[in-house]
Structure formats: C-alpha cells, structure tokens
Motif scaffolding. Structure first.
Motif, short mmCIF file in Angstrom:
data_model
loop_
_atom_site.label_atom_id
_atom_site.label_comp_id
_atom_site.label_asym_id
_atom_site.label_seq_id
_atom_site.Cartn_x
_atom_site.Cartn_y
_atom_site.Cartn_z
N ASP A 1 0.86 -1.18 0.00
CA ASP A 1 0.00 0.00 0.00
C ASP A 1 0.90 1.24 0.00
N HIS A 2 1.37 1.62 -1.20
CA HIS A 2 2.28 2.75 -1.32
C HIS A 2 1.59 4.07 -0.99
N VAL A 3 0.29 4.16 -1.21
CA VAL A 3 -0.43 5.38 -0.83
C VAL A 3 -0.30 5.60 0.67
N ALA B 1 8.13 18.95 -0.07
CA ALA B 1 8.12 18.69 -1.50
C ALA B 1 8.14 17.19 -1.76
N LEU B 2 7.69 16.82 -2.94
CA LEU B 2 7.75 15.42 -3.40
C LEU B 2 8.60 15.35 -4.66
N LEU B 3 9.55 14.40 -4.66
CA LEU B 3 10.30 14.08 -5.87
C LEU B 3 10.14 12.59 -6.09
N ILE C 1 2.64 6.77 -4.93
CA ILE C 1 3.36 7.64 -4.01
C ILE C 1 2.86 9.07 -4.13
N SER C 2 2.60 9.52 -5.35
CA SER C 2 2.07 10.87 -5.55
C SER C 2 0.70 11.03 -4.91
N THR C 3 -0.14 10.00 -5.06
CA THR C 3 -1.46 10.04 -4.41
C THR C 3 -1.32 10.09 -2.90
N GLY C 4 -0.44 9.25 -2.34
CA GLY C 4 -0.22 9.24 -0.90
C GLY C 4 0.31 10.56 -0.39
N TYR C 5 1.18 11.19 -1.17
CA TYR C 5 1.69 12.52 -0.80
C TYR C 5 0.55 13.52 -0.71
N ARG C 6 -0.32 13.53 -1.73
CA ARG C 6 -1.44 14.48 -1.71
C ARG C 6 -2.39 14.20 -0.54
N ALA D 1 11.44 16.96 2.24
CA ALA D 1 11.14 16.32 0.96
C ALA D 1 11.01 14.82 1.15
N LEU D 2 10.07 14.24 0.41
CA LEU D 2 9.93 12.80 0.25
C LEU D 2 10.47 12.47 -1.13
N VAL D 3 11.43 11.54 -1.19
CA VAL D 3 12.14 11.28 -2.44
C VAL D 3 12.08 9.80 -2.79
#
Length: 356
Positions: free
Chosen positions: A181-183, A202-204, A215-220, A258-260
């Motif tokens: 579950d990467h989100v 920030a997200l990279l 990962i982008s969805t989980g970041y948001r 940042a999350l990278v």
C-alpha cells in the motif's frame, strides 16, 4: 510488558513443544504480535533447525525425519519479476523461503523491464510444468494492453499478481493479488515530516516507475490530512532538473522537507544539498522511499520500507491456497472468493529527520 526477541522465541518454542503443531496465525494471537512478526520469528527458528515450518503451520522437529510437504514432489511454482536486484531481491528471497517451507520448487523468470520478455518468460515457465504463477508484469503505462490482459487470462494455471494492480472491473481484477500500500506509505512519511514542524514539504517521485502514481497520491492525501499544500515550485522539465533545482528552493526558504523516490535519487539529492552548504536535517528533512540503501548514507536517511520479504512470502502462500482449494458446493464452477491483499510499509526513522 513487551517481550524481547529472545523471550518471544522461547515462548514460541514452548508453545510448539507443548502442542506439537500450531498455525502461525495462532502463534501470533498467543504472543500478541502481528502475523508478519510471528512469521519472521518462525522463519529464524526454522533456519536454526529448531522448528519445522510448512504452509502456514509450524511443528516440533523430529530429528532425522525429512521435511514433509502437503504437495506432490513435482509441484513447481513460477515467479516472474522485472529484476533480480534492488527492490526485487528481497521479494525473491521471501518467495524462496515460503516455497521451501511448503516443500515445493520455485523457478524464476526475469523480464529486465522489457514487456516482450514477460510473455517469453511465462511461456518458458509453463513449458517447465509450473502449477501456478506469481507475476509482476512490466506494464510500462501502469496497466496492461487488451492483448496483454487477454494473454494473462488465458494462461490456464492459478495466477497471483505481485505488486501490480489491475483496473477495477477488468478481467485481471478477478485474479488474486498482493501489493504494497504505497499510498499509505507516502502518507505516513508526510505526516511524520509535518509532526516535526515542517510545513513546506516537496515530493520528488521518479517518473516511469509503477509506484510513482501511488506515491504521488499518498503525498497528496498526507498533505491534505495535515492541512498543507505542496510548495509552489516551478514545474521542471524532467526529474534530473527537479533534483538539481531543489537545493536552491531550500536556500530560498521554499522547501524545508522532501519525500524522495527512490533511495538512489535521495542519495544523489543529499550530495547536492551538501555541495550547496545545506545541512540535513537542519535545513531540510529527508525521507527516502524503498529503504534499499538509505541507511548507508553519511547522514542515514529515514525511509519508507515496503515489506518486500513478506510480499514474496505472502504471494506464495496465496498461490498455494488457491492451488489447494476445491470448488465450493454450489453452482457449477463456483470458487472461493478471490483475494486482494495490501501490506503496509513501515517508516524507519533515522538521522535525516531528527528533531531540531
């Protein structure tokens, strides 16, 4: 009071010695730990020869007796992964451990992230007589083409998708699958950074990877859950430009965390930050995603760690359960429900997110 690892192992040995055999899930309940922790403990004890483990059960060893298997001696499982290194090395080890514990053979196919090799490797494994398949197809766009979906649905053996999600309602969504579950993992990382007082996170996320979208969805989701908005950074032309631009954004006060994704990119970013005279975690807190090499940085990086070994283990157990299930009573051809399992990654906190 929480038991130490050694105390837990002694408890496991005592329970199995008293009862002769136990389900691993029953051991977990008796010890008050997660099933993943119980499986890991049992695996260690089995490797030491102190217990026997097979297909979800653990038994007291009989010295000199061969390992018994509930499966015919010619049972073979096939595992297709895109690579044997980095992320998938530990997944393979988990699958190998579970197959050995069940007394079945596991053969491996590597696609090298080439879609045409998916079908070639699958055909080779079917020719070798596999009774079931564990598949991590390449799927460059994140979902299969109509032709790929049709081919996978026509394989004729029980199949489990591993770290791949089919579109809801599609034919492939009817297959069993096990995924990280990467989100959740990305969201946990963001909430950790926010709890440290970081507000410009920030997200990279390296594009072109199957996990980047999740990962982008989980970041948001994580940012929304703590009432934050992504920092207003210029849209880079590519990922390398985004990495190169971040030190300037930190120096200008636009970013403080940042999350990278991936670990490799997080290590590159750390070096670039240091080259600009910026300090981690004082000027910017970093969380890497994957936890393959994050701990080896000169400033050890906090990281989200997918349960890679458990993914391989769980996928084999899920496939063996499907292979061993007879149709339930009822309409002709009725089968037990398909299963979609999500395993949660863990956040491993290190120096890169130390409290100020």
């Amino acid at each position: 009071m929480r038991l130490s690892v050694d105390e837990r192992h002694e408890q496991i040995l005592r329970l199995v010695r008293e009862r002769g055999s136990l389900r691993v899930t029953d051991l977990a309940d008796a010890l008050g730990v997660s099933a993943v922790t119980a499986r890991r403990d049992v695996e260690i004890l089995a490797e030491l020869g102190r217990l026997h483990r097979a297909h979800g059960f653990v038994t007291w060893p009989d010295p000199g007796a061969p390992v018994r298997s509930a499966w015919p001696p010619d049972t073979v499982l096939g595992l297709l992964v895109p690579a044997a290194s980095y992320y998938y090395a530990e997944v393979i080890r988990g699958a190998k451990t579970a197959a050995a514990a069940a007394g079945v053979r596991l053969i491996l196919g590597i696609s090298d992230y080439r879609p045409e090799q998916d079908s070639a490797q699958i055909a080779s494994m079917l020719s070798a007589g596999v009774g079931g398949l564990l598949l991590t197809p390449t799927w460059p766009d994140g979902t299969p083409s109509a032709a790929e979906e049709e081919a996978l649905l026509g394989l004729g053996v029980p199949t489990v998708l591993l770290e791949r999600r089919a579109s809801p309602g599609s034919g492939l969504a009817e297959l069993d699958r096990v995924c990280t579950d990467h989100v959740h993992g990305a969201s946990v990382a963001v909430r950790h950074l926010a709890a440290l007082g970081r507000r410009r996170i920030a997200l990279l996320a390296h594009p072109g990877t199957p996990t980047a979208e999740f990962i982008s969805t989980g970041y948001r989701v994580g940012m929304a859950s703590v009432g934050l908005l992504p920092p207003p950074l210029p849209k880079p032309t590519d990922f390398a430009d985004a990495l190169a631009a971040l030190p300037t954004a930190v120096a200008d006060g636009q970013v403080d965390a940042a999350l990278v994704h991936t670990d490799t990119d997080a290590l590159v970013l750390l070096q670039q930050l240091q080259a600009h005279g910026l300090r981690v975690p004082q000027d910017i807190a970093l969380v890497a995603y994957d936890d393959e090499t994050a701990a080896l940085a000169d400033v050890p990086l906090s990281a989200v760690a997918p349960p890679k070994h458990a993914l391989g283990e769980t996928a084999v157990e899920l496939l063996l359960q499907r292979m061993g299930e007879a149709p339930e009573a009822g309409p002709a051809g009725a089968q037990p429900p398909r299963r979609h399992l999500d395993l949660l990654p863990a956040l491993r906190v290190r120096a890169s997110t130390a409290s100020d």
